[in-house]
Design a protein around this motif. Structure first.
Motif, PDB file in Angstrom:
ATOM      1  N   HIS A   1       0.846  -1.188   0.000  1.00 17.07           N
ATOM      2  CA  HIS A   1       0.000   0.000   0.000  1.00 17.07           C
ATOM      3  C   HIS A   1       0.888   1.246   0.000  1.00 17.07           C
ATOM      4  N   VAL A   2       0.415   2.299  -0.661  1.00 16.11           N
ATOM      5  CA  VAL A   2       1.092   3.594  -0.605  1.00 16.11           C
ATOM      6  C   VAL A   2       0.120   4.640  -0.078  1.00 16.11           C
ATOM      7  N   PHE A   3       0.663   5.628   0.595  1.00 19.65           N
ATOM      8  CA  PHE A   3      -0.136   6.702   1.166  1.00 19.65           C
ATOM      9  C   PHE A   3      -0.262   7.839   0.156  1.00 19.65           C
ATOM     10  N   VAL A   4      -1.403   8.537   0.186  1.00 18.50           N
ATOM     11  CA  VAL A   4      -1.650   9.672  -0.699  1.00 18.50           C
ATOM     12  C   VAL A   4      -1.985  10.875   0.177  1.00 18.50           C
ATOM     13  N   ALA A   5      -1.241  11.963   0.029  1.00 17.57           N
ATOM     14  CA  ALA A   5      -1.440  13.142   0.878  1.00 17.57           C
ATOM     15  C   ALA A   5      -1.429  14.403   0.030  1.00 17.57           C
ATOM     16  N   ALA A   6      -2.206  15.400   0.460  1.00 17.16           N
ATOM     17  CA  ALA A   6      -2.292  16.665  -0.271  1.00 17.16           C
ATOM     18  C   ALA A   6      -0.937  17.367  -0.336  1.00 17.16           C
ATOM     19  N   ALA A   7      -0.074  17.125   0.661  1.00 13.70           N
ATOM     20  CA  ALA A   7       1.233  17.789   0.680  1.00 13.70           C
ATOM     21  C   ALA A   7       2.105  17.395  -0.507  1.00 13.70           C
ATOM     22  N   TYR A   8       1.810  16.267  -1.151  1.00 16.56           N
ATOM     23  CA  TYR A   8       2.620  15.858  -2.298  1.00 16.56           C
ATOM     24  C   TYR A   8       2.550  16.901  -3.412  1.00 16.56           C
ATOM     25  N   GLN A   9       1.417  17.603  -3.514  1.00 18.16           N
ATOM     26  CA  GLN A   9       1.301  18.655  -4.517  1.00 18.16           C
ATOM     27  C   GLN A   9       2.354  19.732  -4.289  1.00 18.16           C
ATOM     28  N   ASP A  10       2.571  20.126  -3.030  1.00 15.70           N
ATOM     29  CA  ASP A  10       3.579  21.137  -2.737  1.00 15.70           C
ATOM     30  C   ASP A  10       4.977  20.636  -3.042  1.00 15.70           C
ATOM     31  N   LEU A  11       5.219  19.341  -2.789  1.00 14.78           N
ATOM     32  CA  LEU A  11       6.539  18.779  -3.041  1.00 14.78           C
ATOM     33  C   LEU A  11       6.856  18.667  -4.529  1.00 14.78           C
ATOM     34  N   MET A  12       5.842  18.834  -5.379  1.00 17.90           N
ATOM     35  CA  MET A  12       6.056  18.815  -6.817  1.00 17.90           C
ATOM     36  C   MET A  12       6.497  20.176  -7.352  1.00 17.90           C
ATOM     37  N   ARG A  13       6.521  21.176  -6.470  1.00 20.86           N
ATOM     38  CA  ARG A  13       6.947  22.522  -6.868  1.00 20.86           C
ATOM     39  C   ARG A  13       8.448  22.681  -6.593  1.00 20.86           C
ATOM     40  N   PRO A  14       9.169  23.349  -7.477  1.00 21.12           N
ATOM     41  CA  PRO A  14      10.612  23.541  -7.227  1.00 21.12           C
ATOM     42  C   PRO A  14      10.869  24.442  -6.024  1.00 21.12           C
ATOM     43  N   ASP A  15       9.902  25.331  -5.719  1.00 20.89           N
ATOM     44  CA  ASP A  15      10.028  26.223  -4.560  1.00 20.89           C
ATOM     45  C   ASP A  15       9.124  25.745  -3.432  1.00 20.89           C
ATOM     46  N   CYS A  16       9.178  24.478  -3.144  1.00 19.79           N
ATOM     47  CA  CYS A  16       8.318  23.859  -2.140  1.00 19.79           C
ATOM     48  C   CYS A  16       8.369  24.634  -0.824  1.00 19.79           C
ATOM     49  N   PRO A  17       7.183  25.014  -0.274  1.00 21.02           N
ATOM     50  CA  PRO A  17       7.175  25.788   0.967  1.00 21.02           C
ATOM     51  C   PRO A  17       7.331  24.933   2.221  1.00 21.02           C
ATOM     52  N   LEU A  18       7.351  23.633   2.079  1.00 21.09           N
ATOM     53  CA  LEU A  18       7.425  22.747   3.234  1.00 21.09           C
ATOM     54  C   LEU A  18       8.885  22.501   3.632  1.00 21.09           C
ATOM     55  N   PRO A  19       9.104  22.126   4.906  1.00 25.36           N
ATOM     56  CA  PRO A  19      10.475  21.857   5.362  1.00 25.36           C
ATOM     57  C   PRO A  19      10.951  20.461   4.954  1.00 25.36           C
ATOM     58  N   VAL A  20      10.728  20.136   3.685  1.00 31.86           N
ATOM     59  CA  VAL A  20      11.061  18.824   3.132  1.00 31.86           C
ATOM     60  C   VAL A  20      11.638  19.053   1.737  1.00 31.86           C
ATOM     61  N   PRO A  21      12.687  18.334   1.330  1.00 30.64           N
ATOM     62  CA  PRO A  21      13.216  18.518  -0.026  1.00 30.64           C
ATOM     63  C   PRO A  21      12.152  18.204  -1.072  1.00 30.64           C
ATOM     64  N   PRO A  22      12.016  19.042  -2.104  1.00 26.68           N
ATOM     65  CA  PRO A  22      11.013  18.774  -3.142  1.00 26.68           C
ATOM     66  C   PRO A  22      11.399  17.582  -4.001  1.00 26.68           C
ATOM     67  N   TYR A  23      10.401  17.051  -4.721  1.00 24.93           N
ATOM     68  CA  TYR A  23      10.672  15.962  -5.657  1.00 24.93           C
ATOM     69  C   TYR A  23      11.528  16.481  -6.815  1.00 24.93           C
ATOM     70  N   GLN A  24      12.313  15.585  -7.379  1.00 26.57           N
ATOM     71  CA  GLN A  24      13.143  15.919  -8.524  1.00 26.57           C
ATOM     72  C   GLN A  24      12.544  15.324  -9.792  1.00 26.57           C
ATOM     73  N   VAL A  25      12.611  16.061 -10.884  1.00 26.36           N
ATOM     74  CA  VAL A  25      12.110  15.559 -12.161  1.00 26.36           C
ATOM     75  C   VAL A  25      12.850  14.268 -12.505  1.00 26.36           C
ATOM     76  N   GLY A  26      12.091  13.247 -12.849  1.00 20.72           N
ATOM     77  CA  GLY A  26      12.667  11.945 -13.158  1.00 20.72           C
ATOM     78  C   GLY A  26      12.806  11.036 -11.963  1.00 20.72           C
ATOM     79  N   GLY A  27      12.539  11.546 -10.758  1.00 20.18           N
ATOM     80  CA  GLY A  27      12.618  10.732  -9.549  1.00 20.18           C
ATOM     81  C   GLY A  27      11.234  10.324  -9.068  1.00 20.18           C
ATOM     82  N   ARG A  28      11.200   9.347  -8.179  1.00 14.39           N
ATOM     83  CA  ARG A  28       9.930   8.900  -7.611  1.00 14.39           C
ATOM     84  C   ARG A  28       9.255  10.024  -6.835  1.00 14.39           C
TER      85      ARG A  28
END
Length: 344
Positions: free
Chosen positions: A53-80
């Motif tokens: 099972h995988v979890f789905v969270a609204a915060a993933y949308q923010d992590l898809m932004r290069p200037d992610c406002p969360l205290p978490v590294p954003p996703y990289q293009v080509g990465g999971r």
């Protein structure tokens, strides 16, 4: 490596969901890519895990932004993308984990993951009806409501965005801790009924039905003692005006600002906050093992006592359904915590 006649067979290749391009506007299916990759046998000290099972969270949308406002590294293009999965060990080259162990990980949306054993946390698979119960925003809800807001006997509690993954748990946590009245807000009459009829909220309202402050004052004429905020905007402003003396605010999210508008920057009546001694307790944190364990223990006990409903939507259909599940969540089509079943 531990293998025997009962060891599950594994494929040569598997699929993973990757970020196709960074988000700079509305999220679309074009932001996702499902790629085929080799399944690698584990080396010394590593294990191979099949994702169940995988979890789905609204915060993933923010992590898809290069200037992610969360205290978490954003996703990289080509990465999971994604984060928060449970799976089953199918190959092990580490004595600490055996084939068949159920584990939790933060490896992104992929059907198989090979990594060092210390990246996986063994779970007690018999603790809950499904391993998907380990995938929730419970640690966030528990930390905010129990540790920060310290909701307890006699408190009148207001939870904004109460039908979402955090809110649907936060209100129940307050009830289990003895709150005298728990009020929730949601965006439809269906969700309002869900909060009261299924989750045990004492009262709820649709924020579309009129000024939030008027509705809140009607349900809490003596004021609110605890506010758990997932929304911001008008609902935060109303909570300040409806606050009882020494009210505690656990500020978890600002969804109205994340999906457009100015909800992330509500007006703040400083004079009211001062005269009523309102305590603002914002939080954004990685959860410690102790916080996760505290939530897991309380959830297991409350479920066994019949005092808690675990609100979860499990989307069937495998990895292809994961991007759509996130889009549906952001569009408000799911209630509670959302997981996608990959296997198991």
């Amino acid at each position: 490596m531990t293998t025997d006649a009962s060891t599950p067979a594994i494929p040569e290749t598997a699929r993973e969901v990757r970020l196709a391009r960074h988000l700079d506007g509305a999220i679309t299916p074009g932001h996702f890519d499902i790629a085929e990759v080799q399944v690698r046998e584990p080396g010394p000290g590593e294990v191979l895990v099949r994702t169940d099972h995988v979890f789905v969270a609204a915060a993933y949308q923010d992590l898809m932004r290069p200037d992610c406002p969360l205290p978490v590294p954003p996703y990289q293009v080509g990465g999971r993308i994604g984060g928060g999965e449970v799976g089953t060990v199918v190959r092990s080259a580490d004595p600490g984990l055996a084939v068949g162990d159920v584990v939790q990980m933060m490896a992104g949306w992929g059907e198989y993951t090979t990594a060092p054993a210390d990246r996986f946390h063994r779970l007690d698979a018999g603790l809950f009806p499904s391993s998907s119960y380990f995938l929730s925003q419970g640690p966030t809800a528990y930390y905010g409501m129990a540790t920060l807001a310290q909701a307890g006997p006699g408190d009148v509690v207001f939870v904004s965005g109460a039908a979402g993954g955090v809110g649907s748990l936060a209100g129940q946590i307050a009830k289990c801790r003895g709150a005298s009245k728990v009020i929730g807000s949601a965006g439809s009459k269906e969700k309002v009924a869900y909060l009261v009829d299924e989750l045990g909220y004492d009262a709820a309202f649709d924020y579309h039905d009129g000024p939030v402050l008027d509705q809140l004052r009607e349900l809490a004429p003596s004021g609110i003692d605890v506010f758990f905020d997932n929304v911001g905007g008008e609902q935060f402003e109303a909570a300040v005006q409806a606050a009882a003396p020494h009210a505690r605010f656990a500020l978890c999210g600002a969804l109205s600002g994340q999906i457009g508008g100015t909800g992330g920057r509500p007006r703040f009546d400083l004079l009211t906050a001062i005269t009523r001694h309102i305590e603002l307790r914002p939080f954004a944190t990685y959860h410690t093992p102790e916080q996760i364990q505290a939530w897991t223990e309380h959830l297991a006990r409350w479920l066994s006592e019949g005092r808690f409903v675990f609100p979860q939507t499990v989307v069937e259909g495998g990895i292809e359904q994961a991007p759509g599940a996130l889009l549906d969540l952001l569009a408000g089509r799911h209630r509670g915590n959302v997981a996608v079943r990959f296997a198991g």
